[in-house]
Every structure is written in structure tokens, then in C-alpha cells.
Design an enzyme around this catalytic site. Structure first.
Site, PDB file in Angstrom:
ATOM      1  N   MET A 306       0.795  -1.220   0.000  1.00 53.62           N
ATOM      2  CA  MET A 306       0.000   0.000   0.000  1.00 53.62           C
ATOM      3  C   MET A 306       0.826   1.268   0.000  1.00 53.62           C
ATOM      4  O   MET A 306       0.296   2.367  -0.159  1.00 53.62           O
ATOM      5  CB  MET A 306      -0.944   0.012   1.217  1.00 53.62           C
ATOM      6  CG  MET A 306      -1.985  -1.084   1.230  1.00 53.62           C
ATOM      7  SD  MET A 306      -3.173  -0.963  -0.141  1.00 53.62           S
ATOM      8  CE  MET A 306      -2.593  -2.296  -1.191  1.00 53.62           C
ATOM      9  N   GLU A 307       2.126   1.114   0.223  1.00 53.18           N
ATOM     10  CA  GLU A 307       3.011   2.294   0.281  1.00 53.18           C
ATOM     11  C   GLU A 307       3.164   2.938  -1.089  1.00 53.18           C
ATOM     12  O   GLU A 307       3.319   2.250  -2.097  1.00 53.18           O
ATOM     13  CB  GLU A 307       4.393   1.883   0.825  1.00 53.18           C
ATOM     14  CG  GLU A 307       4.427   1.838   2.331  1.00 53.18           C
ATOM     15  CD  GLU A 307       4.290   3.218   2.954  1.00 53.18           C
ATOM     16  OE1 GLU A 307       5.253   4.020   2.889  1.00 53.18           O
ATOM     17  OE2 GLU A 307       3.227   3.480   3.517  1.00 53.18           O
TER      18      GLU A 307
END
Length: 307
Positions: A306-307
Site C-alpha cells: 500500500m506504500e
């Protein structure tokens, strides 16, 4: 029904004072070795980690307890941080050994992708006595606050404060056991001068999300991975787990920061508390340790994606 094993102290309806707390502490006996079972294992991981001493607890005749964390050997300040904690409640064995198993078998997959900090046994005195509280009859997992009166909580709090804003994920490893109802919840009621109200023990793995920062996809990713190792807890007939509404299969929510819970100390976007049930006829201690390690692996994998 689980038979109560707690032996009453004090006067019913009256909170414990110093005398009752001293009587309670005098009943506690060392049953296993933090040095042999935890510290010695840390020293086998020096190829991948630095063993960081972040504090020491002086408990008089019971001895001194150095507090250790594993810090990734190739720490890079440009990378995000992941925190793994276990043994906040010392009696919750798979939290400790699941964290160590993750460090041993899974952590290498994250090298160069994030910085790992693993505190596998936050409460060593309680680990040795297979108990929930520290020697002052304080629950560390209600005392993660600034200037905490609980030495275990304060030491970890102080370690983490410089990392606030850098942590992307924090997973805190726990168990729910039959002894919760047999001993620890009756003791809590006696300590606080309140009536004991029996509850139920969930059979299986579940997660505690943060009601102030819910991350349902994160929780689901962990449960999907763990379901390959052990079963996910079902809700009670009223749609709750330990009295809290189930928001998804095997997920409830607490206000982590408001309650002073360990999983709320980093300010990370992705946080959770795991709970396994080692007393289940459908799970072994080894299975519970593996479930914890797999949960950590899934949590970190999701957060990085998700980064």
C-alpha cells in the site's frame, strides 16, 4: 463452563490497597526462564539483527529484567519502520514465540524494504510467572500512555517515541486463553472492587482493529493468511466476540489509544492486535506460534504493497 481458579483477596466490593497487592504478588511463582527461553534465542539471530537493550526492570528479590528488542542489522533511515511486539501479557506464550519465529523464518524477506523492530517479550517478569499483570498488579496493556506508571509500558513507549511518524505498521501479538476466565478476569474484578461477570472465550484466531482508524482490508488480509494455518473465531450468538460487535469475520474494534493499548503507540496507519486460542482442541502450541508469525508476515506484506 470454565472453573474459576483465582483465590479471592481482600474485601468484596472494595478495591485492593497495598496490602492486598503485596499478598497477590507473594502468591506468584517463577515457572519458566526468560533468560533461557527468550534471551538465548535472541542471541542466535545476530547475523540478521542487532540485539538492542532498551530498558531494565528492577523487581527486588525477584531480580532484574533487561528488556531487549531485535533491530534490523541494516537499518536505513530512508525506509519505513515496522514494529512487532509480543509478550505484553507475559502469559500469552505464542505472542513471544510467534514474534521470535517470525524473526527467524520470515524477516529476511523484508530486508532492504523496511526497517524491522521486534520486541518479543515486553513483560519478562510476567512471562516467567505465566501472568497477565506486572508485580504491581498493573496490566501493561492498559498503560501505554505518557509517563506510564507501568515500567514495561513506559520502557517500550520511550523506545518508540523517536519513531512516531516513521512506522507504517504495528502488529501486537496476543492470546485469549481459558485462564482469562478462570483467573485473570476474576482477579481484575477483585482488584477493582467490582463484581465478576463471566464471559466467553472465542475458539480461534481473531483481530482487534482500531475504531479510530479502521483498516478493514488490512485485517482481512491477515485473516486470509492465518486461515491457512488455524481456524478463525466465530462470533457468539449475539454477534460479538468477547462482548464487542463483530465488524467482519474474526474482527472486532477497540479505541486503541484511548484505552492505552500497545497497538496504539506508534501512530502507524496499519495497526492490529492478534488473538489466538491455544486451549482449543483444534489448535496446538506450534500451530499458534505459526499463526502469529504468518499474521506478522501478512501484515507487513500488505502495508508495503500500500506504500
Amino acid at each position: 463452563m470454565i472453573a474459576q481458579t483465582f483465590q479471592p483477596l481482600g474485601t468484596p466490593g472494595v478495591p485492593w490497597g497495598d496490602a492486598e497487592k503485596s499478598q497477590w504478588r507473594a502468591r506468584q511463582r517463577k515457572q519458566r526462564s526468560y533468560a533461557d527461553e527468550v534471551v538465548n534465542r535472541l542471541n542466535t539471530m545476530l547475523e540478521s539483527f542487532k540485539v538492542l537493550q532498551y530498558g531494565e526492570l528492577d523487581y527486588g528479590d525477584d531480580g532484574r529484567y533487561p528488556l531487549y528488542a531485535l533491530r534490523g542489522k541494516y537499518w536505513d533511515d530512508a525506509l519505513p519502520v515496522a514494529l512487532v511486539t509480543g509478550g505484553v501479557h507475559g502469559y500469552e506464550t505464542s505472542g513471544v514465540h510467534g514474534a521470535l519465529l517470525f524473526a527467524q523464518d520470515y524477516a529476511g524477506g523484508f530486508e532492504g524494504r523496511l526497517n524491522l523492530l521486534i520486541a518479543p517479550c515486553v513483560s519478562p517478569w510476567a512471562y516467567e510467572r505465566i501472568h497477565r499483570w506486572n508485580p504491581q498488579a498493573l496490566d501493561p496493556n492498559r498503560n501505554f500512555v505518557a509517563n506510564s506508571p507501568c515500567g514495561e509500558s513506559k520502557a517500550l513507549w520511550d523506545l518508540i517515541q523517536p519513531l512516531r511518524g516513521k512506522c507504517i505498521v504495528h502488529i501486537d501479538l496476543h492470546e485469549t486463553t481459558d485462564s482469562d476466565e478462570a483467573e485473570f478476569r476474576p482477579a481484575l474484578a477483585a482488584r477493582d472492587g467490582k463484581p465478576y461477570e463471566p464471559g466467553t472465550i472465542p475458539d480461534g484466531f481473531y483481530l482487534v482493529d482500531d475504531s479510530a482508524n479502521p483498516q478493514p482490508a488490512f485485517q482481512d488480509a491477515i485473516n486470509l493468511a492465518v486461515a491457512k494455518v488455524t481456524h478463525i473465531a466465530m462470533s457468539d450468538m449475539d454477534g460479538t466476540i468477547i462482548g464487542s460487535p463483530v465488524v467482519a469475520e474474526g474482527v472486532i474494534r477497540y479505541p486503541l489509544v484511548e484505552l492505552g493499548l500497545c497497538a496504539g503507540i506508534t501512530g502507524a496507519r496499519y495497526t492490529t492486535t492478534t488473538e489466538v486460542y491455544p486451549d482449543s482442541p483444534r489448535a496446538s502450541p506450534a500451530q499458534c506460534n505459526l499463526a502469529q508469525a504468518v499474521a506478522v508476515n501478512a501484515a507487513l506484506t500488505f502495508a508495503l504493497a500500500m506504500e
